[in-house]
Enzyme design. Structure first.
Site, mmCIF file in Angstrom:
data_model
loop_
_atom_site.group_PDB
_atom_site.id
_atom_site.type_symbol
_atom_site.label_atom_id
_atom_site.label_comp_id
_atom_site.label_asym_id
_atom_site.label_seq_id
_atom_site.Cartn_x
_atom_site.Cartn_y
_atom_site.Cartn_z
ATOM 1 N N HIS A 1 3.054 17.927 34.879
ATOM 2 C CA HIS A 1 4.019 18.189 33.745
ATOM 3 C C HIS A 1 3.212 17.931 32.526
ATOM 4 O O HIS A 1 3.367 18.700 31.407
ATOM 5 C CB HIS A 1 5.015 17.047 33.901
ATOM 6 C CG HIS A 1 6.067 17.551 32.909
ATOM 7 N ND1 HIS A 1 7.318 17.639 32.976
ATOM 8 C CD2 HIS A 1 6.192 16.912 31.580
ATOM 9 C CE1 HIS A 1 8.067 17.782 31.923
ATOM 10 N NE2 HIS A 1 7.430 17.205 30.922
ATOM 11 N N GLU A 2 2.530 16.900 32.407
ATOM 12 C CA GLU A 2 1.753 16.387 31.165
ATOM 13 C C GLU A 2 0.780 17.329 30.873
ATOM 14 O O GLU A 2 0.442 17.870 29.665
ATOM 15 C CB GLU A 2 1.145 14.958 31.404
ATOM 16 C CG GLU A 2 2.405 13.928 31.428
ATOM 17 C CD GLU A 2 3.584 14.159 30.114
ATOM 18 O OE1 GLU A 2 3.072 14.532 29.090
ATOM 19 O OE2 GLU A 2 4.768 13.901 30.523
ATOM 20 N N LYS B 1 10.414 -2.142 0.861
ATOM 21 C CA LYS B 1 11.355 -2.276 -0.224
ATOM 22 C C LYS B 1 11.518 -3.888 -0.561
ATOM 23 O O LYS B 1 11.465 -4.400 -1.764
ATOM 24 C CB LYS B 1 12.767 -1.894 -0.032
ATOM 25 C CG LYS B 1 12.697 -0.246 0.135
ATOM 26 C CD LYS B 1 14.031 0.243 0.613
ATOM 27 C CE LYS B 1 14.689 -0.110 1.777
ATOM 28 N NZ LYS B 1 13.785 0.497 2.830
ATOM 29 N N GLY C 1 0.777 -1.254 -0.091
ATOM 30 C CA GLY C 1 0.068 0.048 0.093
ATOM 31 C C GLY C 1 0.870 1.260 0.029
ATOM 32 O O GLY C 1 2.073 1.158 0.434
ATOM 33 N N HIS D 1 1.866 20.313 28.884
ATOM 34 C CA HIS D 1 1.860 20.422 27.521
ATOM 35 C C HIS D 1 0.544 20.503 27.086
ATOM 36 O O HIS D 1 0.539 21.022 25.924
ATOM 37 C CB HIS D 1 2.463 18.439 27.347
ATOM 38 C CG HIS D 1 3.938 18.721 27.726
ATOM 39 N ND1 HIS D 1 5.075 19.502 27.365
ATOM 40 C CD2 HIS D 1 4.709 17.538 28.208
ATOM 41 C CE1 HIS D 1 6.184 19.086 27.530
ATOM 42 N NE2 HIS D 1 6.095 18.129 28.340
ATOM 43 N N HIS E 1 -3.580 -4.764 6.177
ATOM 44 C CA HIS E 1 -3.155 -5.110 7.292
ATOM 45 C C HIS E 1 -4.513 -5.516 8.461
ATOM 46 O O HIS E 1 -4.195 -6.205 9.197
ATOM 47 C CB HIS E 1 -2.366 -4.757 7.961
ATOM 48 C CG HIS E 1 -0.817 -4.831 7.277
ATOM 49 N ND1 HIS E 1 -0.106 -5.989 6.994
ATOM 50 C CD2 HIS E 1 0.003 -3.951 6.523
ATOM 51 C CE1 HIS E 1 0.801 -5.764 6.289
ATOM 52 N NE2 HIS E 1 0.889 -4.448 5.785
ATOM 53 N N GLY F 1 11.705 -0.299 6.697
ATOM 54 C CA GLY F 1 10.091 -0.621 6.820
ATOM 55 C C GLY F 1 9.160 -0.167 5.905
ATOM 56 O O GLY F 1 7.971 -0.209 6.204
ATOM 57 N N THR F 2 9.629 0.354 4.773
ATOM 58 C CA THR F 2 8.734 1.024 3.691
ATOM 59 C C THR F 2 8.203 0.031 2.645
ATOM 60 O O THR F 2 7.451 0.586 2.048
ATOM 61 C CB THR F 2 9.180 2.165 3.220
ATOM 62 O OG1 THR F 2 10.462 1.928 2.780
ATOM 63 C CG2 THR F 2 9.538 3.475 4.134
HETATM 64 P P1 ATP Z 1 14.339 -2.481 5.559
HETATM 65 O O1 ATP Z 1 14.800 -1.078 4.963
HETATM 66 O O2 ATP Z 1 14.393 -2.281 7.058
HETATM 67 O O3 ATP Z 1 14.889 -3.855 5.151
HETATM 68 P P2 ATP Z 1 12.043 -2.823 4.068
HETATM 69 O O4 ATP Z 1 11.663 -1.313 3.344
HETATM 70 O O5 ATP Z 1 12.387 -3.921 3.163
HETATM 71 O O6 ATP Z 1 12.731 -2.885 5.166
HETATM 72 P P3 ATP Z 1 9.800 -4.583 4.196
HETATM 73 O O7 ATP Z 1 10.840 -5.873 4.883
HETATM 74 O O8 ATP Z 1 9.464 -4.746 2.900
HETATM 75 O O9 ATP Z 1 10.472 -3.209 4.476
HETATM 76 O O10 ATP Z 1 8.554 -4.530 5.109
HETATM 77 C C1 ATP Z 1 8.607 -5.047 6.549
HETATM 78 C C2 ATP Z 1 6.929 -5.452 6.761
HETATM 79 O O11 ATP Z 1 6.158 -4.142 6.925
HETATM 80 C C3 ATP Z 1 6.326 -6.102 5.691
HETATM 81 O O12 ATP Z 1 6.453 -7.577 5.627
HETATM 82 C C4 ATP Z 1 4.816 -5.548 5.625
HETATM 83 O O13 ATP Z 1 4.210 -6.371 6.571
HETATM 84 C C5 ATP Z 1 4.944 -4.353 6.163
HETATM 85 N N1 ATP Z 1 4.894 -3.202 5.009
HETATM 86 C C6 ATP Z 1 5.888 -2.436 4.951
HETATM 87 N N2 ATP Z 1 5.594 -1.604 3.950
HETATM 88 C C7 ATP Z 1 4.441 -1.921 3.411
HETATM 89 C C8 ATP Z 1 3.819 -1.286 2.642
HETATM 90 N N3 ATP Z 1 3.878 -0.334 1.710
HETATM 91 N N4 ATP Z 1 2.379 -2.126 2.171
HETATM 92 C C9 ATP Z 1 1.904 -2.999 3.064
HETATM 93 N N5 ATP Z 1 2.833 -3.693 4.068
HETATM 94 C C10 ATP Z 1 4.012 -2.955 4.313
#
Ligand code: ATP
Length: 494
Positions: free
Chosen positions: A333-334, A112, A69, A337, A254, A109-110
């Site tokens: 404190h909170e 790739k 996505g 903020h 998800h 985690g984007t």
């Molecule tokens: P890294 O740079 O840390 O290796 P990465 O960009 O390769 O990370 P992925 O391993 O492709 O990231 O993503 C990790 C998990 O996060 C995936 O298995 C999925 O569950 C979720 N995820 C990340 N990006 C997306 C996305 N664009 N759409 C859906 N799920 C995603």
């Protein structure tokens, strides 16, 4: 198999020699020493080839582009590059040179890795994965040998899978392909990278098995220019953090297999999760389901999502139990903020809590107005005011500061420095490097002081609200933005 037969024959020969009365002690000694040396060499990767992660490929997981996505432009760009490979006959007629390598760059985690798997599926290619760190060894030649082995594995694995294409995915390519001559053991690094360049240059359109290289990195700036020059990784695809619509798409993906209660509003969750990657959002959906399970609920409701946003942002709840006196201070404190946050942007507080989580003893979470990529002077000054408000509340109500405010101060100073760098201070546009230290310090503290005064005077006039909200927080540990706004309205201070 051959190895097992040889070992069996060797053992049988030694036993026969022993039965026939030969002294086998020297032989045993050499055998044990030889086995030991072999074991050490194997551990260090000098003997025996590394097995790359071929079976973990696209075929098994069947990831397609529709499972990803919020990456519309990245997917389009990647798909276009893959079409060049799939339709190489038609592009040949126009004299277009097909691509050899595609580099995916972007924060962790984007998606790739997902994109590389979907690319293998799209081109009906065998998928072979490796990570840059698997090629790094202290011993000369081992990394280069592994690079050769990787390409060889790809060429052997594809026909076994009845495929004409093989897609090699190298994650963290910056470890293997960093700028040459920069590490202490640079000869080994250079040899490994040189071997990769040789393999890329050797890829041909008319190879029996067409190999495509896809690599991923979070640090494209570290790559050796030889890798990114045209003819090697000549298509660079940016895989960025998703925007609000993108987050919404990822949340839909998800939560598809999860029972959601009717009160769940994915749009609200997408709005509240600015800066989250796909991996964060996946974890958010998973945590929400776990929370629902813990409560033995049949469906996941909005409150589970809200709690899991806090968890993904701040970390898990801690068992720390501050004293009653400390709890009171944390609450004040909170509230400080939150009060200033509502003053500078009404409706901005999402939750306020004094439950310790991650590094924080309590926290106030703001709802981002919209995805913001540029900040004005007013916006940054207001942010500084919100950061200082916790300590200002402690001082105004309790008469002194605590160490709990040091992070806020550091953050406020960083924001003030950002303002200085952007030419927003009284000094106008300056070169930060040639600014005398004293002047820089004076300017930064000047920016912060103005906001401190503003915040303190507002807090001094709102003591009644502190009392009311503190009672609720001490009793329930948490208060929502809506509840807080109601109290503010009743006290007519908003
Ligand atoms: P890294 O740079 O840390 O290796 P990465 O960009 O390769 O990370 P992925 O391993 O492709 O990231 O993503 C990790 C998990 O996060 C995936 O298995 C999925 O569950 C979720 N995820 C990340 N990006 C997306 C996305 N664009 N759409 C859906 N799920 C995603």
């Amino acid at each position: 198999m051959l190895k097992e037969i040889s070992i069996g024959l060797g053992i049988a020969a030694v036993i026969s020699m022993f039965i026939m009365g030969y002294d086998i002690t020297p032989l045993l000694f050499f055998l044990v020493a030889g086995a030991g040396l072999y074991y050490v060499a194997r551990m260090r990767g000098m003997v025996g080839a590394k097995n790359f992660d071929s079976p973990g490929g696209a075929g098994r997981f069947e990831i397609t582009f529709s499972d990803i996505g919020g990456q519309f432009s990245a997917i389009n760009e990647l798909r276009e590059a893959l079409d060049f490979i799939k339709n190489h006959q038609s592009i040949q007629s126009l004299g277009i040179r097909p691509l050899k390598g595609i580099l995916l760059t972007g924060p962790p985690g984007t998606g790739k890795t997902l994109m590389a798997k979907a690319a293998a599926n799209y081109t009906d290619a065998a998928f072979i994965a490796a990570s840059g760190s698997e090629f790094i060894e202290m011993y000369a030649g081992v990394g280069a040998q592994r690079v050769r082995k990787l390409f060889q594995t790809a060429r052997e694995y594809a026909p076994k899978q009845k495929k004409n294409y093989a897609l090699i995915f190298i994650d963290e390519i910056e470890i293997l392909g960093g700028k040459r001559g920069q590490t202490t053991s640079h000869m080994e690094y250079d040899q490994t990278l040189n071997q990769l360049l040789v393999e890329i240059d050797g890829l041909k359109v008319d190879d029996n098995i067409r190999v495509l290289l896809v690599a991923a990195t979070n640090r494209a700036d570290m790559l050796d220019p030889a890798l990114t020059r045209p003819g090697r990784f000549d298509r660079i695809v940016k895989v960025d953090l998703p925007d609000r619509e993108g987050r919404m798409e990822i949340l839909k993906i998800h939560t598809k297999n999860k029972p959601l209660a009717r009160d769940v509003n994915l749009e609200v969750i997408a709005r509240e999760t600015f800066g989250f990657s796909g991996a964060h959002l996946e974890s958010l959906a998973n945590e929400a389901a776990i929370l629902a399970m813990r409560e033995k609920a049949q469906e996941i409701s909005q409150k589970h999502f809200n709690e899991s946003i806090d968890k993904v942002m701040m970390g898990g709840k801690l068992d720390r139990s501050p004293s009653a006196e400390e709890m009171k201070r944390i609450a004040i404190h909170e509230i400080g903020h939150a009060l200033i946050s509502e003053l500078v942007r009404a409706g901005s507080v999402s939750t306020l809590t004094i439950t310790p989580r991650g590094e924080a003893l309590g926290y106030m979470r703001q709802t981002p107005e919209d995805d913001t990529y540029l900040y004005t002077k007013d916006y940054l000054e207001n942010q500084i005011a919100v950061m200082l408000a916790g300590a200002a509340a402690e001082e105004t109500i309790l008469g002194n500061y605590s160490t709990g405010a040091s992070n806020d101060f550091a953050q406020a100073m960083r924001t003030a420095e950002e303002m200085l760098r952007a030419g927003m201070s009284d000094l106008g546009v300056v070169c930060l490097d040639s600014l005398p230290g004293d002047l820089k310090h004076q300017t930064l503290t000047g920016i912060v002081r103005v906001q401190e005064e503003r915040v303190k005077s507002h807090i001094a006039g709102s003591k009644q609200i502190f009392d009311t909200v503190m009672q609720i927080l001490l009793e329930k540990e948490k208060i929502t933005g809506e509840q807080l706004r109601l109290i503010l309205k009743e006290n007519a201070v908003s």
